[in-house]
Design a protein around this motif. Structure first.
Motif, mmCIF file in Angstrom:
data_model
loop_
_atom_site.group_PDB
_atom_site.id
_atom_site.type_symbol
_atom_site.label_atom_id
_atom_site.label_comp_id
_atom_site.label_asym_id
_atom_site.label_seq_id
_atom_site.Cartn_x
_atom_site.Cartn_y
_atom_site.Cartn_z
ATOM 1 N N GLY A 12 0.831 -1.218 0.000
ATOM 2 C CA GLY A 12 0.000 0.000 0.000
ATOM 3 C C GLY A 12 0.852 1.250 0.000
ATOM 4 N N GLY A 13 1.929 1.261 -0.820
ATOM 5 C CA GLY A 13 2.684 2.497 -1.061
ATOM 6 C C GLY A 13 1.834 3.405 -1.950
ATOM 7 N N PRO A 14 2.400 4.467 -2.513
ATOM 8 C CA PRO A 14 1.574 5.369 -3.324
ATOM 9 C C PRO A 14 0.892 4.673 -4.500
ATOM 10 C CG PRO A 14 3.902 6.066 -3.306
ATOM 11 C CD PRO A 14 3.770 4.947 -2.333
ATOM 12 N N VAL A 15 1.552 3.675 -5.096
ATOM 13 C CA VAL A 15 0.958 3.030 -6.280
ATOM 14 C C VAL A 15 -0.185 2.095 -5.868
ATOM 15 C CG1 VAL A 15 1.467 1.405 -8.154
ATOM 16 C CG2 VAL A 15 2.990 3.345 -7.730
ATOM 17 N N GLY A 16 0.041 1.253 -4.845
ATOM 18 C CA GLY A 16 -1.022 0.354 -4.373
ATOM 19 C C GLY A 16 -2.211 1.148 -3.855
ATOM 20 N N ALA A 17 -1.931 2.232 -3.115
ATOM 21 C CA ALA A 17 -3.018 3.047 -2.565
ATOM 22 C C ALA A 17 -3.795 3.729 -3.696
ATOM 23 C CB ALA A 17 -2.453 4.091 -1.595
ATOM 24 N N ALA A 18 -3.077 4.153 -4.751
ATOM 25 C CA ALA A 18 -3.763 4.802 -5.878
ATOM 26 C C ALA A 18 -4.699 3.806 -6.571
ATOM 27 C CB ALA A 18 -2.742 5.358 -6.874
ATOM 28 N N ILE A 32 -8.950 -5.695 -1.363
ATOM 29 C CA ILE A 32 -8.226 -5.520 -0.104
ATOM 30 C C ILE A 32 -6.782 -5.151 -0.455
ATOM 31 C CG2 ILE A 32 -7.584 -7.960 0.114
ATOM 32 C CD1 ILE A 32 -8.104 -7.713 3.105
ATOM 33 N N VAL A 33 -6.202 -4.247 0.340
ATOM 34 C CA VAL A 33 -4.787 -3.883 0.164
ATOM 35 C C VAL A 33 -4.052 -4.343 1.420
ATOM 36 C CG1 VAL A 33 -3.129 -1.990 -0.159
ATOM 37 C CG2 VAL A 33 -5.455 -1.775 -1.070
ATOM 38 N N LEU A 34 -2.988 -5.123 1.260
ATOM 39 C CA LEU A 34 -2.171 -5.530 2.405
ATOM 40 C C LEU A 34 -0.943 -4.632 2.459
ATOM 41 C CD1 LEU A 34 -2.168 -9.410 1.814
ATOM 42 C CD2 LEU A 34 -3.803 -8.051 3.156
ATOM 43 N N GLU A 35 -0.789 -3.885 3.532
ATOM 44 C CA GLU A 35 0.383 -3.013 3.684
ATOM 45 C C GLU A 35 1.158 -3.449 4.926
ATOM 46 O OE1 GLU A 35 2.332 -0.715 2.193
ATOM 47 O OE2 GLU A 35 3.425 -0.748 4.092
ATOM 48 N N ALA A 36 2.445 -3.752 4.727
ATOM 49 C CA ALA A 36 3.254 -4.302 5.822
ATOM 50 C C ALA A 36 3.435 -3.309 6.974
ATOM 51 C CB ALA A 36 4.619 -4.725 5.282
ATOM 52 N N LYS A 37 3.570 -2.031 6.651
ATOM 53 C CA LYS A 37 3.857 -1.071 7.736
ATOM 54 C C LYS A 37 2.586 -0.771 8.530
ATOM 55 C CE LYS A 37 7.322 1.305 5.035
ATOM 56 N NZ LYS A 37 7.257 2.289 3.979
ATOM 57 N N THR A 38 2.780 -0.444 9.808
ATOM 58 C CA THR A 38 1.608 -0.066 10.613
ATOM 59 C C THR A 38 1.412 1.435 10.600
ATOM 60 O OG1 THR A 38 3.101 -0.360 12.457
ATOM 61 C CG2 THR A 38 1.315 -1.941 12.253
ATOM 62 N N SER A 39 2.513 2.191 10.550
ATOM 63 C CA SER A 39 2.350 3.632 10.351
ATOM 64 C C SER A 39 3.387 3.995 9.298
ATOM 65 C CB SER A 39 2.594 4.397 11.643
ATOM 66 O OG SER A 39 3.918 4.179 12.044
ATOM 67 N N ARG A 144 -1.090 -16.115 11.040
ATOM 68 C CA ARG A 144 -1.025 -16.343 9.594
ATOM 69 C C ARG A 144 -2.459 -16.411 9.051
ATOM 70 N NH1 ARG A 144 3.129 -18.082 5.930
ATOM 71 N NH2 ARG A 144 4.422 -16.791 7.258
ATOM 72 N N ARG A 145 -2.751 -15.627 8.023
ATOM 73 C CA ARG A 145 -4.105 -15.630 7.441
ATOM 74 C C ARG A 145 -4.014 -15.821 5.923
ATOM 75 N NH1 ARG A 145 -7.774 -11.695 10.999
ATOM 76 N NH2 ARG A 145 -6.628 -11.951 12.924
ATOM 77 N N GLN A 146 -5.175 -15.933 5.292
ATOM 78 C CA GLN A 146 -5.183 -16.170 3.846
ATOM 79 C C GLN A 146 -6.331 -15.405 3.167
ATOM 80 O OE1 GLN A 146 -6.221 -20.132 1.881
ATOM 81 N NE2 GLN A 146 -3.987 -20.141 1.789
ATOM 82 N N VAL A 147 -6.045 -14.871 1.999
ATOM 83 C CA VAL A 147 -7.108 -14.283 1.166
ATOM 84 C C VAL A 147 -7.024 -14.928 -0.206
ATOM 85 C CG1 VAL A 147 -8.160 -12.158 0.287
ATOM 86 C CG2 VAL A 147 -6.605 -12.026 2.185
ATOM 87 N N CYS A 148 -8.199 -15.091 -0.805
ATOM 88 C CA CYS A 148 -8.269 -15.655 -2.150
ATOM 89 C C CYS A 148 -8.821 -14.570 -3.077
ATOM 90 C CB CYS A 148 -9.217 -16.849 -2.096
ATOM 91 S SG CYS A 148 -9.351 -17.687 -3.656
ATOM 92 N N ALA A 149 -8.219 -14.413 -4.252
ATOM 93 C CA ALA A 149 -8.650 -13.316 -5.132
ATOM 94 C C ALA A 149 -8.704 -13.757 -6.592
ATOM 95 C CB ALA A 149 -7.680 -12.149 -4.984
ATOM 96 N N ARG A 150 -9.568 -13.074 -7.355
ATOM 97 C CA ARG A 150 -9.577 -13.319 -8.805
ATOM 98 C C ARG A 150 -8.289 -12.785 -9.422
ATOM 99 N NH1 ARG A 150 -14.942 -14.205 -10.337
ATOM 100 N NH2 ARG A 150 -16.439 -13.409 -8.831
ATOM 101 N N LEU A 151 -7.832 -11.625 -8.888
ATOM 102 C CA LEU A 151 -6.622 -10.981 -9.425
ATOM 103 C C LEU A 151 -5.746 -10.530 -8.265
ATOM 104 C CD1 LEU A 151 -4.940 -9.632 -11.714
ATOM 105 C CD2 LEU A 151 -6.387 -7.612 -11.452
ATOM 106 N N ILE A 152 -4.462 -10.887 -8.322
ATOM 107 C CA ILE A 152 -3.495 -10.425 -7.316
ATOM 108 C C ILE A 152 -2.621 -9.371 -7.990
ATOM 109 C CG2 ILE A 152 -1.526 -11.108 -5.872
ATOM 110 C CD1 ILE A 152 -2.814 -13.976 -5.880
ATOM 111 N N VAL A 153 -2.547 -8.186 -7.376
ATOM 112 C CA VAL A 153 -1.722 -7.121 -7.947
ATOM 113 C C VAL A 153 -0.531 -6.908 -7.029
ATOM 114 C CG1 VAL A 153 -1.638 -4.706 -8.690
ATOM 115 C CG2 VAL A 153 -3.766 -6.013 -8.929
ATOM 116 N N MET A 154 0.670 -7.027 -7.584
ATOM 117 C CA MET A 154 1.865 -6.796 -6.763
ATOM 118 C C MET A 154 2.279 -5.345 -6.906
ATOM 119 S SD MET A 154 3.912 -10.354 -7.227
ATOM 120 C CE MET A 154 4.857 -10.177 -5.744
ATOM 121 N N ALA A 155 2.211 -4.617 -5.781
ATOM 122 C CA ALA A 155 2.599 -3.195 -5.758
ATOM 123 C C ALA A 155 3.529 -2.994 -4.565
ATOM 124 C CB ALA A 155 1.348 -2.322 -5.621
ATOM 125 N N GLU A 156 4.362 -4.049 -4.299
ATOM 126 C CA GLU A 156 5.186 -4.039 -3.081
ATOM 127 C C GLU A 156 6.600 -3.564 -3.355
ATOM 128 O OE1 GLU A 156 5.803 -6.362 -5.485
ATOM 129 O OE2 GLU A 156 7.223 -7.166 -4.014
#
Ligand SMILES: Cc1cc2nc3c(=O)[nH]c(=O)nc-3n(C[C@H](O)[C@H](O)[C@H](O)COP(=O)(O)OP(=O)(O)OC[C@H]3O[C@@H](n4cnc5c(N)ncnc54)[C@H](O)[C@@H]3O)c2cc1C
Length: 386
Positions: A12-18, A32-39, A144-156
């Motif tokens: 969830g950097g600027p590109v994932g957030a956009a 859903i956006v997974l962002e590693a940082k908490t702040s 540890r959790r899991q999400v299933c998606a039609r499309l995975i976008v890597m913006a990491e």
């Protein structure tokens, strides 16, 4: 949290957030956006956003949240120790400004503002991607959790791409670092951005607030010493290196160093997967193209997603059409920044005059200046993007 969504964004950097923002404006796509940082934490980068990026941020309702942005009305390009220079002006291209300069954190916060915590999940670190099942395993709140998606976008930013079979990662180390920080001169910046090419690498001054944001490229050892150098000596070295075009350097704050490399992936799609932003291509910061190109990736991908029936999101046809639509623009961005470094950062004597002639020709030909400015602002396929 173990769920099924249409689009899962890793990072969830600027590109994932956009991308999240572009998809969340009233459309029935679950995401859903997974962002590693908490702040977010302070990021010292200050970025030049092109006029095209500004229009895109306006469209997705984020530009109005960017509270501190300095317009660039003129770009001055020159080479140290050689003749020739080119000046690009906003009015010549019929735009109010060629771009704006804002802090990474400010741009990021503007994009995240208003996204719900169910969509933009902080403290969630993606660990494993299984493309055949469309699942991502991630750590969240110690579990540890899991999400299933039609499309995975890597913006990491390219940290996990190595895991993905079928994506080749190309790398080139420039043997350069960027030293960045805020500097002040003894006169107003007049909304002029400077790009000065030297044999050791480019130096950029971006107008920002009441001073300039500096990006000084140097060898790793010299860059380390510039970061640690006492203020007075640093200002003197900068003056000697950059010259007096922007005035006399009178102040600077803390500096930071970033190693620079070119890194890009081929292809940018795989089964149920698309790469955007730095994950797809990480460029040298010369001419400030990285985030601008990443936002054009997002503009194109969000359009592909929103234009297709929900049950076809992530299908091979949709993904290959998307990759094709991005080819010219991203190849152009990669080649352009890489050629600037190859042509300008070397000591081959004959190239001195060639570079000077190139800059002088650009400066003398208004149609060439206008063409060049528009490519810098909108990329190589503007019609497809905005
Ligand atoms: C010195 C310098 C100057 C620059 N100047 C400019 C400029 O003037 N103009 C311009 O357009 N570009 C510029 N750039 C480039 C710009 O900074 C990048 O293109 C931009 O930050 C890319 O954004 P991104 O969201 O793709 O990646 P990033 O900013 O790297 O964000 C990636 C995000 O993913 C998260 N993440 C990583 N791994 C995981 C994981 N496993 N799970 C969940 N989340 C994860 C990270 O925490 C991070 O928030 C510059 C770069 C540098 C180094």
């Amino acid at each position: 949290m173990s769920e099924q969504v249409d689009v899962l964004v890793i990072g969830g950097g600027p590109v994932g957030a956009a991308l999240a923002r572009a998809l969340s404006s009233g459309h029935p796509v679950s995401m859903i956006v997974l962002e590693a940082k908490t702040s977010p934490g302070p990021d010292p980068r200050v970025l030049a956003l092109s006029h095209g990026s500004r229009l895109f941020l306006e469209r997705i309702g984020a530009w109005q949240n960017v509270r501190r942005a300095t317009p660039i009305n003129t770009i001055h390009v020159s080479q140290k120790g050689g003749f020739g220079r080119a000046v690009l002006r906003a009015e010549e291209s019929g735009v109010p400004s060629l771009g704006h300069v804002a802090g990474y954190g400010e741009i990021h916060d503007a994009l995240v503002e208003g996204l719900s915590p169910e969509i933009y999940v902080e403290g969630a670190t993606a660990r494993e991607i299984d493309l055949s099942r469309g699942t991502v395993d991630f750590d969240y709140l110690g579990e540890r959790r899991q999400v299933c998606a039609r499309l995975i976008v890597m913006a990491e930013g390219g940290r996990l791409v190595e895991q993905v079979k079928g994506i080749e990662v190309h790398r080139k180390d420039y043997g350069q670092w960027a030293v960045i920080g805020q500097v002040k001169t003894d006169r107003p910046h007049g909304n002029i951005a400077y790009e000065r090419f030297t044999k050791e690498g480019p130096v950029a001054l971006l107008p920002f607030g009441d001073g300039f944001s500096l990006v000084w490229t140097a060898t790793p050892d010299y860059a380390r010493s510039l970061v640690e150098m006492e203020r007075g000596e640093f200002l003197q070295r900068l003056q000697d290196h950059f010259g007096s075009r922007a005035g006399r350097f009178v102040d600077c704050d803390k500096r930071s160093g970033f190693p620079l490399a070119l890194r890009y992936c081929e292809p940018i799609v795989a089964e149920r997967l698309a790469l955007v932003g730095n994950a797809a291509q990480t460029l040298h910061p010369v001419s400030g193209q990285g985030l601008n190109l990443g936002l054009r990736d997002v503009a194109a991908l969000s359009r592909s997603i929103l234009d297709c029936p929900i049950d076809e999101i992530g299908h091979p046809g949709m993904l290959s059409a998307h990759a094709k639509s991005r080819r010219t623009d991203r190849e152009g961005g990669i080649r352009f920044t890489d050629s600037l470094i190859r042509i300008f950062s070397n000591e081959i004597p004959l190239l001195d005059s060639g570079r000077g002639l190139g800059l002088a020709a650009l400066d003398c030909l208004p149609p060439a200046r206008k063409w060049f400015s528009r490519k810098m602002m909108f990329g190589l396929r503007p019609g497809r993007i905005l």
